[in-house]
Design an enzyme around this catalytic site. Structure first.
Site, mmCIF file in Angstrom:
data_model
loop_
_atom_site.group_PDB
_atom_site.id
_atom_site.type_symbol
_atom_site.label_atom_id
_atom_site.label_comp_id
_atom_site.label_asym_id
_atom_site.label_seq_id
_atom_site.Cartn_x
_atom_site.Cartn_y
_atom_site.Cartn_z
ATOM 1 N N GLU A 185 4.577 -5.096 7.592
ATOM 2 C CA GLU A 185 3.633 -4.099 8.221
ATOM 3 C C GLU A 185 4.239 -4.090 9.676
ATOM 4 O O GLU A 185 4.325 -2.768 10.249
ATOM 5 C CB GLU A 185 2.349 -4.427 8.090
ATOM 6 C CG GLU A 185 1.555 -4.358 6.982
ATOM 7 C CD GLU A 185 1.856 -5.652 5.888
ATOM 8 O OE1 GLU A 185 2.832 -6.312 6.047
ATOM 9 O OE2 GLU A 185 1.124 -5.551 5.048
ATOM 10 N N ALA B 289 0.997 -1.122 -0.107
ATOM 11 C CA ALA B 289 -0.084 0.046 -0.071
ATOM 12 C C ALA B 289 0.772 1.326 0.159
ATOM 13 O O ALA B 289 2.044 1.216 0.345
ATOM 14 C CB ALA B 289 -0.808 -0.012 1.183
ATOM 15 N N GLU C 39 -0.427 -9.314 -0.609
ATOM 16 C CA GLU C 39 -1.585 -9.631 -0.223
ATOM 17 C C GLU C 39 -2.720 -9.855 -1.511
ATOM 18 O O GLU C 39 -3.543 -10.664 -1.615
ATOM 19 C CB GLU C 39 -2.365 -8.560 0.631
ATOM 20 C CG GLU C 39 -1.729 -8.824 2.205
ATOM 21 C CD GLU C 39 -2.220 -7.564 2.925
ATOM 22 O OE1 GLU C 39 -1.632 -6.387 2.690
ATOM 23 O OE2 GLU C 39 -2.648 -7.586 4.101
#
Ligand code: DAK
Length: 259
Positions: free
Chosen positions: A133, A65, A113
Site C-alpha cells: 500500500e 483491493a 489482510e
C-alpha cells in the site's frame, strides 16, 4: 447459492469458498466484498459446516483491493469502501467456525489482510505475500497494520509495510505469517485434511477455543484467563463433553453431535 465473483461449495462438513475473479487476480471490489459478506452469513447459519477453506481461483489468492475501483474514490467513498471491507473481514475473523486460508498465489494488500483474518494459513510454494500500500500512496486499510503486527511482531510488520516488498512462502513461514508451506498441487488436499481433523473434534469446544484465543489476544492476561475459564465451564454444559470423555473411558470411538 450462486454468486458472480465467489464460489461456495460444500464437501461434507467442510465449506470451500473460492474468490473467483481470476482475470483481475481476484482483486476485492465492492461487489465481491458484498458477496463475501453474504457467504460468511450463510456459513454462520449452516450447522452442517464445521470448518471453512478460503482460496483463490487461478494464479492468485487475492492481489489486493481492486485498484481500478479505488483509484478515483473520494474521501467519503474511500471510507465507505474501508468500512465494508473491515466489516466483512471482522465477520470472517469472528465466524464461529475455523477458517483455513489456502493461499495458492499472490496475497497482497487486502489479500494478505484477508488471509490474516482467517485462523490458519497454508501456503503453496508459489504464494507471495506483501503489503504494497505505501507504494500506492495509502496505508493498509483492512487491518494490515494491526493483524500483521500481532502475527509476526512489530519489527517484521514495520519492515514489510514500510518497504512494500513481497516475500515468498518460505520467508512467510520463517516469520510466522503462515503455518505451513506445501507443493502447489498438494495445497487443497492439505487444507482439506486439516479441515477434516478440525471437524472431527467437538464443534462447540473448537468454537469456544477460537473465541477464547481471539478475545484473549486483545486483552490483559487476567481477563484472558477469565475468558478461558468461562469457555471451559461452558463445555461441561454440552453433550459432546460427556461423549468425548465417556468414549475415552470406554475406549471407543467418539461421536460428537454439536450439542
Ligand atoms: N486491483 C485491480 N486489478 C488488479 C489488481 C488489483 N489489486 N492486481 C492485478 N490486477 C489486474 C491487472 O490490472 C491485470 O489486469 P489486465 O491488465 O489484464 O486487465 C490482471 O489483474 C493481471 O495482472 P498482471 O498483468 O499485473 O499480472 P502479473 O503476473 O504481471 O503481476 C502482480 C502480478 C500481483 C505482481 C501485479 O498484478 C500487481 O502488482 N498487482 C497489484 C498488487 C497490489 O498492489 N495490491 C495491493 C492493492 S492495495 C482501504 C482498505 C483496504 C485497502 C485500501 C483502502 N480503505 C480503508 C479505504 C487495500 C488496498 C490494497 O489491497
Amino acid at each position: 447459492m450462486e454468486f458472480k465473483n465467489v464460489i461456495l461449495e460444500k464437501n461434507g462438513n467442510i465449506a470451500i469458498v473460492t474468490i473467483n475473479r481470476p482475470n483481475a487476480l481476484n482483486a476485492l471490489n465492492s461487489e465481491t466484498l458484498k458477496e463475501l459478506d453474504i457467504v460468511v452469513d450463510t456459513l454462520a447459519n449452516d450447522d452442517e459446516i464445521l470448518a471453512v477453506i478460503l482460496t483463490g481461483a487461478g494464479k492468485a489468492f487475492v492481489a489486493g483491493a481492486d485498484i481500478t475501483e479505488m483509484k478515483d474514490l473520494n474521501a467519503v467513498q474511500g471510507r465507505k469502501f474501508g468500512i465494508l471491507g473491515n466489516k466483512v473481514f471482522r465477520k470472517l475473523e469472528t465466524l464461529e467456525k475455523p477458517v483455513i486460508a489456502a493461499v495458492n498465489g499472490f496475497a497482497l494488500g487486502g489479500g494478505c489482510e484477508i488471509s490474516m483474518a482467517c485462523d490458519i494459513r497454508i501456503a503453496s510454494k508459489k504464494a507471495k505475500f506483501g503489503q504494497p500500500e505505501s507504494g500506492l500512496g495509502i496505508t493498509p486499510g483492512f487491518g494490515g497494520t494491526q493483524r500483521l503486527s500481532r502475527l509476526v511482531g512489530m519489527g517484521m510488520a514495520k519492515q514489510l509495510i514500510y518497504t512494500a516488498e513481497m516475500i515468498n512462502a518460505d520467508e512467510a513461514l520463517r516469520i510466522g505469517l503462515v503455518n505451513k508451506v506445501v507443493e502447489p498441487e498438494k495445497l487443497m488436499d492439505e487444507a482439506k485434511e486439516m479441515a477434516k481433523k478440525i471437524a472431527n473434534n467437538a464443534p462447540i469446544a473448537v468454537k469456544l477455543c477460537k473465541s477464547a484465543i481471539n478475545k484473549g489476544m486483545q486483552c490483559d492476561i487476567d481477563t484472558a484467563i477469565a475468558y478461558e475459564s468461562e469457555a471451559f465451564g461452558e463445555c461441561f454444559a454440552t453433550e459432546d463433553q460427556k461423549e468425548g470423555m465417556t468414549a475415552f473411558v470406554e475406549k471407543r470411538d467418539k461421536c460428537f453431535k454439536n450439542r
